[in-house]
Write an enzyme that holds these catalytic residues in place. Structure first.
Site: not given
Ligand code: PRP
Ligand code: URA
Length: 210
Positions: A105, A201
């Site tokens: 994201r 996160d």
């Molecule tokens: C997080 C999570 C999802 C996403 C959810 O990933 O694991 O993939 O955010 O958010 P959304 O529904 O608003 O799209 P992140 O982008 O933080 O990446 P990561 O798993 O590499 O930390």
């Molecule tokens: N991604 C995460 O890991 N946590 C949240 O709360 C939202 C997006």
């Protein structure tokens, strides 16, 4: 087909989820809990696998019993956090193939950005379960499922641990044919699109990057 949303309120899942949410839970325990919850959720998400009869002999007599009717599964974690669920899923379905979709994201826009995509070549013959612990705005799940759909799998389910109402609505509207499984529907998103109360996160907590 209309969306079906399944909230898995089994006591074992709810108990583990409490420790997952707790900010004092460290990386090792967090990773173990994600994996254990994924195993419990896999059990429920595969409840509709079709069975067929086979003839066997027990030490006592001949018997007609059941085995899974040749359905092939593929698990597709959304990187990074979805990776934490893969081993737990494979505990119950060790023959499943695993594809990967890399999305992160953008910190400003909160929109998903694709950086990796590798799916099993025979995905057309497979029922796919897309994995991500968090469904926040729904943007990542929607994009990942759009990518998977281009390869024409037999069916797609989405499995997350915590869902925000905003994400459930967006995902249901974008992909009404996809069944959604979660362990909790939380209250709302905050101004940075993080889930409240949530667990923070998920990727950072699984990999110890914060
Ligand atoms: C997080 C999570 C999802 C996403 C959810 O990933 O694991 O993939 O955010 O958010 P959304 O529904 O608003 O799209 P992140 O982008 O933080 O990446 P990561 O798993 O590499 O930390
Ligand atoms: N991604 C995460 O890991 N946590 C949240 O709360 C939202 C997006």
């Amino acid at each position: 087909m209309d969306n079906k949303i399944f909230v898995m309120d089994h006591p074992l899942i709810q108990h583990k989820l409490t420790f997952l949410r707790d900010k004092n839970t460290g990386t090792k325990e967090f990773r173990e809990l994600v994996s254990e919850i994924a195993t419990l959720m896999c059990y429920e998400a595969t409840r509709d696998l079709p069975l067929m009869d086979v003839e066997i002999e027990t030490p006592m007599c001949k018997a007609t019993t059941k085995v899974i009717a040749g359905r092939k599964l593929a698990f597709v974690p959304i990187l990074r956090a979805g990776l934490g669920m893969v081993d737990g899923m494979l505990q119950l379905v060790p023959s499943a193939k695993v594809g990967h979709i890399g999305l992160y994201r953008d910190h400003e826009t909160h929109l998903p950005v694709e950086y990796y995509n590798k799916l099993p070549p025979d995905i057309e013959e497979r029922d796919v379960i897309v994995l991500d612990p968090m469904l926040a705005t729904g943007g990542s799940a929607i994009d990942a499922i759009t990518i998977v759909k281009r390869s024409n799998p037999k069916s797609i389910k989405f499995l997350c641990i915590i869902a925000a109402p905003e994400g459930l609505k967006a995902l249901s509207e974008a992909h009404p044919d996809v069944q959604i499984y979660c362990a909790a529907v939380d209250e709302k998103l905050n101004e940075n699109c993080y889930i409240l109360p949530g667990l923070g996160d998920a990727g950072d907590r699984i990999f110890g990057t914060k």
